[in-house]
Design an enzyme around this catalytic site. Structure first.
Site, PDB file in Angstrom:
ATOM      1  N   SER A  65       0.831  -1.205   0.000  1.00  0.00           N
ATOM      2  CA  SER A  65       0.000   0.000   0.000  1.00  0.00           C
ATOM      3  C   SER A  65       0.862   1.249   0.000  1.00  0.00           C
ATOM      4  CB  SER A  65      -0.883   0.000   1.253  1.00  0.00           C
ATOM      5  OG  SER A  65      -0.071   0.236   2.385  1.00  0.00           O
ATOM      6  N   LYS A  66       0.210   2.353  -0.255  1.00  0.00           N
ATOM      7  CA  LYS A  66       0.904   3.630  -0.235  1.00  0.00           C
ATOM      8  C   LYS A  66       1.500   3.880   1.146  1.00  0.00           C
ATOM      9  CE  LYS A  66      -0.214   8.531  -0.451  1.00  0.00           C
ATOM     10  NZ  LYS A  66       1.106   8.930   0.023  1.00  0.00           N
ATOM     11  N   ARG A  67       0.780   3.371   2.173  1.00  0.00           N
ATOM     12  CA  ARG A  67       1.289   3.570   3.527  1.00  0.00           C
ATOM     13  C   ARG A  67       2.628   2.855   3.753  1.00  0.00           C
ATOM     14  NH1 ARG A  67      -2.745   2.020   7.645  1.00  0.00           N
ATOM     15  NH2 ARG A  67      -4.295   2.888   6.237  1.00  0.00           N
TER      16      ARG A  67
END
Ligand code: GLU
Length: 509
Positions: free
Chosen positions: A262-264
């Protein structure tokens, strides 16, 4: 059956920046198309206006162009099957909605969002399907007159697929083999919405794949749950014979732990998950991109190609052409591919080394100029040659070569304590004389200067290290940098002598 022309499509929805997993999907489609001399179509699936994000389509095209993933047909590329943007194909879909309604494979439903919400509260895990459709407001429970009346007065409605329960549906997947699911678990998916006169993803996707004569659907694993419905739709329309072959790619997994990248993860571990920097038009937030992080597009392509596919031998570094030759769907992984950012950096380092010094020097010249310095091309090429081995990104060349332009005024304290001994000023003074007396020709020729200097050390009973280490500190300001004679030859004699003088003065003060 005669061999079908290979036609694949990349069909993003313009709902934001393209995630690196989406880039991989586009890449695999491209490799497969090229390998089979087929067509690569860009179709924009923008039927969900509520999720439309301005700039996303342009971003997707720019990103794929940067990476060298080319389309032969589609939005912005022309072709005989257009338009390729689904929002421009409204008129095409209506006919197919009617066809399903007439054949009884779909029905009209008037349930309002509030009514559906009510049902969800009433029935745990409510699903609109064969079990529940009889309790709902639709063309199966209302009389024909009432349905017509509601439509005539402008009630909004949706068209749902009518899925018969208890049937085994087989999706033949080129990567996973046969995936069988029972139709009982499927819901009566919405295929069309009267409110915006647009089909949903499922219907538009199937109709377009059919009309565009798509031969292979290569897409992410997240679409596998939709595939049984898609198989059914092909059957409802009577298009089984030309149904594309499916291939669902594995997920890109987090660098550590479980779950999807994910972007996280990128934010937390410091790497981009988007090909290009993305400026969110709604929030103004900026997400980093591979291009802006200094990546070479060839390295990103090579890195992504191997995330979920292997060539069957131990080749790692492969050009786009080699990837096109070697790619095969049967060698794509069924299970998730773990994202390894260090490997990405390794690829970039490798590709950077393969770039010619001349090519890198042209870009480096701009950086040098922006910093307010000047150097001729020959010197810039020599600097690039001297430092690029130490660089992962072209953007690091400046940091590694800055010392050529900036005469040290301070010396790294730790290095200084370790390398500057009591005898050092005298040794450096002697070395200075030796350099001063060298002919310019000898001084400028690293291959000859090196044995000459080592002979001089031997003749004068100096250990090489006692000369070279302080010399490096004097010339660079710290114990870093390229090979000594790639320092001196590029600095030139006058600057070398000046830096030695400065260091001796600093040591003596
Ligand atoms: N529009 C879908 C997406 O955004 C396409 C999925 C498919 O390839 O069928 O990925």
């Amino acid at each position: 059956m005669a061999e079908r022309r290979v036609r694949v499509r990349f069909a993003p929805s313009p709902t934001g920046p393209l995630h690196i997993g989406g880039v991989r999907t586009a890449l695999y489609n491209y490799l497969f198309a090229k390998q089979n001399n087929g067509d690569m179509i860009l179709r924009i699936e923008d039927t969900d206006s509520s999720r439309f994000v301005p700039g996303a389509e342009a971003y997707i095209k720019e990103a794929l162009e940067w990476l060298g993933i080319k389309f032969s047909e589609g939005v912005g590329y022309g072709g005989n099957y257009g338009p390729y943007r689904q929002s421009e194909r409204r008129d095409i879909y209506r006919k197919y909605v009617d066809q399903l309604l007439e054949s009884g494979h779909a029905y009209i439903a008037f349930d309002t969002p509030a009514q559906l919400e009510e049902k969800r509260k009433e029935i745990a895990n409510f699903q609109y399907d064969a079990q529940t459709r009889g309790q709902m407001t639709n063309s199966l429970t209302l009389s024909k007159e009432e349905v017509d009346e509601r439509i005539a007065r402008g009630d909004v409605y949706v068209v749902r697929a009518k899925i018969e329960p208890g049937e085994e549906i087989v999706v033949h997947d080129l990567i996973r083999g046969d995936v069988t699911i029972n139709s009982t678990i499927l819901d009566d998916k919405v295929l069309y919405k009267s409110a915006d006169n647009l089909p949903t993803y499922h219907l538009a996707n199937i109709v377009d794949d059919h009309l565009m004569e798509v031969s292979h659907v290569i897409r992410g694993e997240e679409w596998l749950p939709s595939a049984p419905l898609h198989v059914l739709l092909y059957r409802f329309f009577g298009w089984e014979d030309t149904m594309p072959q499916f291939a669902h790619l594995s997920l890109l997994l987090k660098p550590e732990g479980s779950g999807k990248l994910s972007k996280r993860d990128g934010d937390r571990l410091g790497f981009p998950v988007f090909p290009l920097e993305w400026h969110d038009p709604a929030t103004g937030a900026i997400s980093s991109g591979y291009r802006e992080a200094g990546y070479e597009p060839e390295a990103v392509v090579n890195f992504l190609a191997l995330l979920g596919w292997n060539p069957g031998d131990d080749s790692e570094v492969m050009t786009m052409d080699e990837l096109c030759q070697k790619f095969s769907l049967s060698r794509c992984a069924k299970s998730g591919a773990r994202f390894d950012y260090e490997k990405g950096k390794w690829f970039n380092h490798t590709y950077l080394q393969e770039k010619s010094n001349e090519e890198l020097a042209v870009k480096f010249a701009e950086v040098v100029k922006a910093k307010g310095y000047e150097a001729d091309m020959k010197k810039l090429v020599a600097m690039v040659d001297a430092v690029k081995g130490r660089c992962t990104f072209a953007t690091e060349i400046w940091a590694n070569a800055a010392f050529y332009f900036e005469t040290p005024t301070t010396y790294n304290e730790k290095d200084r304590q370790k390398r500057w001994k009591e005898t050092t000023p005298d040794i450096l003074a002697a070395a200075r004389e030796m350099f001063a007396n060298m002919s310019d020709e000898l001084f400028g020729n690293a291959a000859e200067a090196e044995p000459f200097v080592s002979q001089w050390c031997a003749d004068n009973n100096y250990k090489m290290g006692d000369v070279m280490n302080p010399l490096r500190l004097a010339l660079v300001g710290e114990m870093k940098g390229p090979h000594m004679f790639q320092i001196t030859t590029i600095l030139g004699k006058a600057e070398t002598l000046l830096r030695i003088d400065n260091a001796i003065a600093a040591m003596r003060s």
